[in-house]
Design a protein around this motif. Structure first.
Motif, PDB file in Angstrom:
ATOM      1  N   ASP A 178       7.700  -6.062  -5.879  1.00 23.87           N
ATOM      2  CA  ASP A 178       7.600  -4.806  -5.141  1.00 23.87           C
ATOM      3  C   ASP A 178       6.865  -3.784  -5.996  1.00 23.87           C
ATOM      4  O   ASP A 178       7.471  -3.015  -6.743  1.00 23.87           O
ATOM      5  N   VAL A 179       5.531  -3.797  -5.888  1.00 21.51           N
ATOM      6  CA  VAL A 179       4.683  -2.884  -6.658  1.00 21.51           C
ATOM      7  C   VAL A 179       3.792  -2.137  -5.676  1.00 21.51           C
ATOM      8  O   VAL A 179       3.090  -2.752  -4.868  1.00 21.51           O
ATOM      9  N   ARG A 180       3.794  -0.826  -5.730  1.00 17.45           N
ATOM     10  CA  ARG A 180       2.946  -0.030  -4.857  1.00 17.45           C
ATOM     11  C   ARG A 180       1.535   0.069  -5.426  1.00 17.45           C
ATOM     12  O   ARG A 180       1.360   0.206  -6.630  1.00 17.45           O
ATOM     13  N   TYR A 181       0.545  -0.016  -4.537  1.00 14.30           N
ATOM     14  CA  TYR A 181      -0.832   0.189  -4.979  1.00 14.30           C
ATOM     15  C   TYR A 181      -1.458   1.355  -4.227  1.00 14.30           C
ATOM     16  O   TYR A 181      -1.191   1.582  -3.049  1.00 14.30           O
ATOM     17  N   GLN A 182      -2.292   2.109  -4.945  1.00 18.05           N
ATOM     18  CA  GLN A 182      -2.959   3.283  -4.397  1.00 18.05           C
ATOM     19  C   GLN A 182      -4.262   2.888  -3.732  1.00 18.05           C
ATOM     20  O   GLN A 182      -4.970   2.002  -4.216  1.00 18.05           O
ATOM     21  N   LEU A 183      -4.606   3.564  -2.641  1.00 23.39           N
ATOM     22  CA  LEU A 183      -5.885   3.362  -1.967  1.00 23.39           C
ATOM     23  C   LEU A 183      -6.874   4.419  -2.451  1.00 23.39           C
ATOM     24  O   LEU A 183      -6.577   5.611  -2.447  1.00 23.39           O
ATOM     25  N   PRO A 200       0.825  -1.211   0.000  1.00 15.42           N
ATOM     26  CA  PRO A 200       0.000   0.000   0.000  1.00 15.42           C
ATOM     27  C   PRO A 200       0.857   1.258   0.000  1.00 15.42           C
ATOM     28  O   PRO A 200       1.918   1.311   0.626  1.00 15.42           O
ATOM     29  N   ALA A 201       0.358   2.285  -0.693  1.00 18.50           N
ATOM     30  CA  ALA A 201       1.104   3.540  -0.803  1.00 18.50           C
ATOM     31  C   ALA A 201       0.135   4.644  -1.203  1.00 18.50           C
ATOM     32  O   ALA A 201      -1.045   4.404  -1.469  1.00 18.50           O
ATOM     33  N   THR A 202       0.628   5.855  -1.242  1.00 15.36           N
ATOM     34  CA  THR A 202      -0.213   6.989  -1.622  1.00 15.36           C
ATOM     35  C   THR A 202      -0.358   7.115  -3.130  1.00 15.36           C
ATOM     36  O   THR A 202      -1.205   7.870  -3.610  1.00 15.36           O
TER      37      THR A 202
END
Length: 343
Positions: free
Chosen positions: A229-234, A215-217
């Motif tokens: 390592d993949v960031r996902y937006q909420l 999770p990330a912005t």
């Protein structure tokens, strides 16, 4: 004490009091921060087998408008060309004793790679409910998780939880893992390839190729089918133009809580069949074998928690924040009349 010293003491004391009043208190985290703090480290198994896999793209999570529109009936068609930047949807509801956070992981396709007895369909929405007890700290303490795997719910407790099994038995231990993108320990979930059932890791886990989402912005697209390592937006379900605001959009939803989907774009080709209108938003999730009704995992999570668990202390059932309640009558009708959807 002479008059001059006494006056100085009064002035100093008054100044300190004024500064104390003027100094801003540390603001409590908002709902977006709560959702980000507790969002899962999420393992997504990836299968590259067959044309419908699109080299693994059909297993990447994304937004419902990944292709630039809110038309649910062209998502299968556009999976190969749309922007699969990673995202997940969340809703936060609240009582005086708990926060309840629901996460939806969306895929444009629910697919198979063989011709035998399994139906694939356009759109796929599965997820998890987390119950977080307010304990005087900024983010509370996570007590339980209930995940959605097709048309069944699975329940988990973290180690040390004060909650125990209730009407439903505990299906396992909810694990935690660190994220390289923040300082928190997050619950760990996983989805299978193709059908995308979701359970607590390691009841599902990556087998060969896969993507690990954090999770990330802001989100990013996987570099390929084996990116760990993949960031996902909420994304807030309750945002002004969010999924809940779109609930009556007939191009996105076939009915209240059910995504619209058709058989175009090759869905069902070379397989057993392609279903239509076969995926649910959180307010349409249902486990027909459980007491909570259709959609209540998201719309009345305090009820779900009371049914699933034995909870010591207070489990308040009156909501201090629950936008779903504005459509309570319509949700009740949908729960009684909507056809069963097997995701």
């Amino acid at each position: 004490m002479n008059a001059r010293k006494a006056l100085a003491t009064v002035v100093t004391t008054t100044a300190i009091a004024v500064l104390a009043l003027a100094a801003p208190a540390s603001a409590a985290p908002g709902r977006a921060e709560l959702a980000l703090r507790w969002a899962p480290v999420h393992h997504q198994d990836v299968d590259q087998t067959g044309d419908h896999a699109l080299g693994g793209r059909s297993d990447y999570i994304s937004r419902v408008d990944f292709d630039g529109d809110l038309n649910g009936r062209n998502n299968w068609d556009n999976t190969g060309t749309g922007d699969l930047t990673a995202a997940a949807y969340y809703s936060v509801t609240e009582t005086s004793s708990h926060w309840f956070i629901t996460y939806l992981f969306f895929h444009p396709r629910d697919w198979v790679d063989h011709p035998f007895f399994e139906t694939e369909h356009e759109n796929d929405g599965e997820g998890v409910l987390l119950a977080v007890e307010k304990n005087g700290t900024d983010y509370g303490v996570l007590r339980s998780a209930v995940t959605v795997a097709h048309s069944d719910f699975y329940s988990y407790l973290p180690s040390g939880s004060t909650w125990t099994g209730g009407r439903e038995s505990n299906d396992g231990t909810l694990q935690f893992a660190a994220s390289p993108h923040d300082a928190f320990q997050h619950p760990v979930t996983a989805q299978e390839a193709k059908g995308h059932g979701l359970k607590a890791w390691p009841q599902y886990q990556i087998d060969g190729d896969g993507v690990t989402y954090y999770p990330a912005t802001s989100g990013e697209a996987p570099s390929g089918p084996n990116d760990r390592d993949v960031r996902y937006q909420l994304i807030d379900v309750f945002a002004g133009d969010g999924l809940w605001a779109q609930r009556n959009n007939a191009t996105l939803f076939a009915s209240l809580g059910t995504f619209a989907g058709d058989t175009t774009g090759g869905c069902g080709t070379g397989t057993y069949s392609c279903g239509t209108n076969s995926a649910n938003a959180p307010w349409g999730w249902d486990d027909g074998n459980d007491v909570p009704g259709r959609g209540e995992l998201a719309t009345d999570p305090a009820k779900v928690s009371a049914e699933y668990w034995t909870v010591p202390g207070t489990l308040a059932r009156t909501y201090t924040y629950n936008p779903f309640s504005s459509a309570a009558a319509a949700l009740k009708v949908a729960a009684e009349t909507a056809p069963a959807v097997v995701d």
